[in-house]
Design an enzyme around this catalytic site. Structure first.
Site, PDB file in Angstrom:
ATOM      1  N   ASP A  49       0.824  -4.551   8.909  1.00 37.96           N
ATOM      2  CA  ASP A  49      -0.258  -3.603   8.642  1.00 37.96           C
ATOM      3  C   ASP A  49      -1.521  -4.431   8.419  1.00 37.96           C
ATOM      4  O   ASP A  49      -1.604  -5.214   7.466  1.00 37.96           O
ATOM      5  CB  ASP A  49       0.064  -2.748   7.407  1.00 37.96           C
ATOM      6  CG  ASP A  49      -0.972  -1.650   7.186  1.00 37.96           C
ATOM      7  OD1 ASP A  49      -2.140  -1.831   7.601  1.00 37.96           O
ATOM      8  OD2 ASP A  49      -0.630  -0.615   6.583  1.00 37.96           O
ATOM      9  N   ARG A  98     -12.230  -3.783  -8.002  1.00 37.75           N
ATOM     10  CA  ARG A  98     -12.134  -4.376  -6.667  1.00 37.75           C
ATOM     11  C   ARG A  98     -13.504  -4.342  -5.997  1.00 37.75           C
ATOM     12  O   ARG A  98     -14.157  -3.297  -5.944  1.00 37.75           O
ATOM     13  CB  ARG A  98     -11.118  -3.568  -5.859  1.00 37.75           C
ATOM     14  CG  ARG A  98     -10.801  -4.156  -4.518  1.00 37.75           C
ATOM     15  CD  ARG A  98      -9.725  -3.351  -3.822  1.00 37.75           C
ATOM     16  NE  ARG A  98     -10.214  -2.043  -3.393  1.00 37.75           N
ATOM     17  CZ  ARG A  98      -9.629  -1.306  -2.449  1.00 37.75           C
ATOM     18  NH1 ARG A  98      -8.539  -1.723  -1.862  1.00 37.75           N
ATOM     19  NH2 ARG A  98     -10.130  -0.140  -2.104  1.00 37.75           N
ATOM     20  N   TYR A 138     -11.579   2.417   9.732  1.00 39.34           N
ATOM     21  CA  TYR A 138     -12.697   2.929   8.914  1.00 39.34           C
ATOM     22  C   TYR A 138     -13.062   1.995   7.771  1.00 39.34           C
ATOM     23  O   TYR A 138     -13.915   2.313   6.965  1.00 39.34           O
ATOM     24  CB  TYR A 138     -12.402   4.342   8.384  1.00 39.34           C
ATOM     25  CG  TYR A 138     -11.100   4.526   7.652  1.00 39.34           C
ATOM     26  CD1 TYR A 138     -10.936   4.062   6.354  1.00 39.34           C
ATOM     27  CD2 TYR A 138     -10.041   5.182   8.259  1.00 39.34           C
ATOM     28  CE1 TYR A 138      -9.743   4.242   5.686  1.00 39.34           C
ATOM     29  CE2 TYR A 138      -8.831   5.366   7.598  1.00 39.34           C
ATOM     30  CZ  TYR A 138      -8.687   4.889   6.306  1.00 39.34           C
ATOM     31  OH  TYR A 138      -7.500   5.068   5.643  1.00 39.34           O
ATOM     32  N   LYS A 139     -12.380   0.838   7.694  1.00 44.19           N
ATOM     33  CA  LYS A 139     -12.689  -0.127   6.635  1.00 44.19           C
ATOM     34  C   LYS A 139     -13.673  -1.154   7.196  1.00 44.19           C
ATOM     35  O   LYS A 139     -14.824  -0.810   7.451  1.00 44.19           O
ATOM     36  CB  LYS A 139     -11.384  -0.724   6.108  1.00 44.19           C
ATOM     37  CG  LYS A 139     -10.546   0.364   5.411  1.00 44.19           C
ATOM     38  CD  LYS A 139      -9.168  -0.070   4.993  1.00 44.19           C
ATOM     39  CE  LYS A 139      -8.487   1.079   4.243  1.00 44.19           C
ATOM     40  NZ  LYS A 139      -7.050   0.860   4.049  1.00 44.19           N
ATOM     41  N   PHE A 150       0.855  -1.192   0.000  1.00 45.81           N
ATOM     42  CA  PHE A 150       0.000   0.000   0.000  1.00 45.81           C
ATOM     43  C   PHE A 150       0.897   1.250   0.000  1.00 45.81           C
ATOM     44  O   PHE A 150       1.867   1.307   0.751  1.00 45.81           O
ATOM     45  CB  PHE A 150      -0.911  -0.029   1.232  1.00 45.81           C
ATOM     46  CG  PHE A 150      -1.997   0.998   1.171  1.00 45.81           C
ATOM     47  CD1 PHE A 150      -3.171   0.753   0.483  1.00 45.81           C
ATOM     48  CD2 PHE A 150      -1.839   2.226   1.787  1.00 45.81           C
ATOM     49  CE1 PHE A 150      -4.179   1.710   0.415  1.00 45.81           C
ATOM     50  CE2 PHE A 150      -2.843   3.191   1.725  1.00 45.81           C
ATOM     51  CZ  PHE A 150      -4.022   2.922   1.036  1.00 45.81           C
TER      52      PHE A 150
HETATM   53  C1  LIG Z   1      -6.214   1.932   3.921  1.00 47.35           C
HETATM   54  C2  LIG Z   1      -4.801   1.617   4.254  1.00 47.35           C
HETATM   55  C3  LIG Z   1      -3.996   2.556   4.897  1.00 47.35           C
HETATM   56  C4  LIG Z   1      -4.519   3.948   5.168  1.00 47.35           C
HETATM   57  O1  LIG Z   1      -3.706   4.716   5.978  1.00 47.35           O
HETATM   58  P1  LIG Z   1      -4.256   6.129   6.466  1.00 47.35           P
HETATM   59  O2  LIG Z   1      -3.155   6.686   7.275  1.00 47.35           O
HETATM   60  O3  LIG Z   1      -5.525   5.890   7.199  1.00 47.35           O
HETATM   61  O4  LIG Z   1      -4.559   6.952   5.260  1.00 47.35           O
HETATM   62  C5  LIG Z   1      -2.704   2.188   5.241  1.00 47.35           C
HETATM   63  N1  LIG Z   1      -2.235   0.953   4.946  1.00 47.35           N
HETATM   64  C6  LIG Z   1      -2.992   0.031   4.303  1.00 47.35           C
HETATM   65  C7  LIG Z   1      -2.439  -1.308   3.998  1.00 47.35           C
HETATM   66  C8  LIG Z   1      -4.291   0.342   3.934  1.00 47.35           C
HETATM   67  O5  LIG Z   1      -5.041  -0.559   3.301  1.00 47.35           O
END
Ligand SMILES: *Cc1c(COP(=O)(O)O)cnc(C)c1O
Length: 404
Positions: free
Chosen positions: A193, A363, A218-219, A123
Site C-alpha cells: 500500500d 502529525r 488525493y494525498k 492503516f
Molecule cells: C489514506 C489511506 C488509505 C485510504 O483508503 P481509501 O479507500 O481512499 O479511503 C488506505 N490505506 C492507507 C495506507 C492510507 O494511508
C-alpha cells in the site's frame, strides 16, 4: 535553524517554482498534504471543462473522445512515480476497493496457502478490508502481528504479505526490496500500500520485483478529495489473477453485451464499473505537475523540511516518533504528546494545519512541492509559541470533530 538559514535554503531550492502552481489560502501553512493534497491552480479550469464542454456540450460522445481510455492513460502517468511500466497501472475505485480485489485475487491464485499476513497498527482500512477479503475465500484467514514479528510469521501458509510502505502515524518506511524478497523467499505474494509514499519518496516496484500495489492519489499527488486510486499488477500476474469484482468495464468486450463474463487482457480487467469522470479529470490535471519532476529532488527537500521541524521539536523537548534517517521514513513528522489533540486544534486556529491521530499523535505533513523552508520554519515557531503559552489549554480545543 534560523530564519536566515531557511531563507538561504529557499533561495537555492530547485522546486521553488512549484509553489505557484498551487492555490493555497493566505495566512495558512498547510501541513496536511499527506491527508488531502492542495488544490493545483490548473484544476478548477479542468473541472469546468469536463463539466461544461465534455459533459454539457459533447455529451455521450465524450466516452469516445478520451473518457473510456482514461483509467489506463492516467495509470500510465502514475507508473513512473512508482517504478512500474505504463501498462502495469490502472486508476479507478478507491484504495480500499483495490485492496479487496488484489487480496481476493491473490488468495484464489494459490489455494494451497490461506493466510494474509499484515502488521498490527496498519492503516485501518487495510486491516478491515483484509478481514472482509478472507471472509470471501473459503479457508482463508488474516494474521496480524507486530512489525518485529512479521519476518518470523511469514511461513508456508502465507499467500500474501500486505504492508503499507510508509506508516501513516509514525512515518516509518519499510525497505521495499528487502521485504519483497522476504515474502518471495517464503513463497508469498507481496502487496504494497503506497498511499503514504507515492509522491513523497522514490518508489521502485519493478526494481523490488513487487507483485501487487495500491495507493491513494488525493494525498501527495493532489488529485482532489476522494480521487480515484491506483492499482499495480506486475505484468507476470496480469493474466493469471482475476478480479473478484467482475464488472462490465473489465470485460473483454463490454459493448458486445454478452451474458457471460470474459475478463479483458492486461490491467483493464481490474475495472469494475463506469469511471467517475469528474474526479478523474481533476486527478489527470494534478498528475501533469509530476511530468518533469525529479523524485530525488523531492526527497532531498522533504529531508530538509523534516530537519527544520525535528530541530524545533528537539528544542521543545517533544517526543518525535518518526525515524531520523530519511531512508527509513516518508514525508511527514509525528510527535507524541498527551495533549496532541488540543495542540493540533490550537495550531489550526493559528493557521498551521496539521492533524491528530488517535490517541496521542500530532502529525505534520511535509509536501516539498508547495511548502518553503521558511513556511516550515514559521510553523516551528508557531508550535513553540503554542506550547510555551499553553494556548492549547483553551477549552474550545478539546472538542473532537468527526474528522480529526
Ligand atoms: C489514506 C489511506 C488509505 C485510504 O483508503 P481509501 O479507500 O481512499 O479511503 C488506505 N490505506 C492507507 C495506507 C492510507 O494511508
Amino acid at each position: 535553524m534560523t530564519l536566515d538559514q531557511a531563507r538561504a535554503l529557499d533561495a537555492t531550492d530547485p522546486l521553488a517554482a512549484y509553489r505557484d502552481k498551487f492555490a493555497l489560502p493566505e495566512g495558512v501553512i498547510y501541513l496536511d498534504g499527506n491527508s488531502l493534497g492542495a488544490l493545483p491552480r490548473a484544476t478548477p479550469a479542468a473541472l469546468a471543462d469536463v463539466a461544461t464542454r465534455q459533459w454539457g456540450d459533447r455529451l455521450i460522445r465524450s466516452w469516445n473522445e478520451g473518457w473510456i481510455e482514461a483509467p489506463q492513460r492516467i495509470g500510465a502517468k502514475i507508473a513512473p512515480l512508482i517504478g512500474a511500466a505504463a501498462d502495469e497501472v490502472i486508476i479507478g475505485d478507491t484504495t480500499s476497493t483495490h485492496l479487496f480485489k488484489a487480496l481476493v485475487a491473490a488468495l484464489r491464485s494459490n489455494p494451497q496457502r490461506h493466510t494474509v499476513l499484515s502488521e498490527a497498527g496498519n492503516f485501518p482500512t487495510d486491516l478491515h478490508i483484509a478481514e472482509g477479503a478472507v471472509a470471501c475465500v473459503p479457508g482463508a484467514r488474516l494474521k496480524v502481528v507486530a512489525r518485529a514479528d512479521l519476518a518470523a510469521a511469514l511461513d508456508e501458509d502465507t499467500a500474501v504479505l500486505l504492508l503499507t510502505h510508509v506508516h501513516y502515524k509514525t512515518s516509518d518506511r519499510f525497505d521495499m526490496a528487502a521485504w519483497t524478497a522476504r515474502a518471495h523467499a517464503a513463497g508469498a505474494l507481496m502487496l504494497w500500500d503506497l498511499s503514504h509514499s507515492v509522491g513523497a519518496v522514490p518508489i521502485d516496484l519493478g526494481g523490488a520485483d513487487a507483485d501487487l500495489a495500491v495507493g491513494c492519489t488525493y494525498k501527495y499527488l493532489n488529485g482532489g478529495p476522494g480521487a480515484p486510486a491506483f492499482l499495480y499488477v506486475a505484468k507476470r500476474w496480469q493474466d493469471a489473477l482475476a478480479s473478484p469484482l467482475s464488472g462490465w468495464m473489465g470485460h473483454a468486450a463490454p459493448f458486445a453485451f454478452e451474458d457471460a463474463y470474459r475478463p479483458a487482457p492486461g490491467m483493464k480487467r481490474w475495472l469494475a464499473g463506469t469511471p467517475a469522470m469528474l474526479s478523474t479529470a481533476a486527478l489527470e490535471t494534478a498528475l501533469d505537475l509530476w511530468v518533469d519532476l525529479d523524485q530525488h529532488a523531492v526527497a532531498t527537500k522533504s529531508a530538509a523540511l523534516f530537519d527544520i521541524l525535528a530541530a524545533a521539536g528537539d528544542a521543545l523537548g517533544l517526543d518525535c516518533v518518526s525515524p531520523r534517517d530519511p531512508a527509513q521514513r516518508g514525508s511527514h513528522i509525528s510527535f507524541r504528546h498527551p495533549q496532541a489533540h488540543a495542540i493540533t486544534q490550537a495550531l489550526i486556529a493559528r493557521g498551521v494545519i496539521g492533524d491528530f491521530r488517535d490517541p496521542d499523535i500530532l502529525r505534520l505533513g511535509l509536501t516539498p512541492l508547495y511548502l518553503s523552508h521558511v513556511d516550515v520554519w514559521r510553523a516551528g515557531e508557531i508550535l513553540r509559541e503554542t506550547l510555551e503559552t499553553q494556548a492549547w489549554q483553551n477549552p474550545q480545543f478539546a472538542q473532537r470533530l468527526a474528522v480529526t
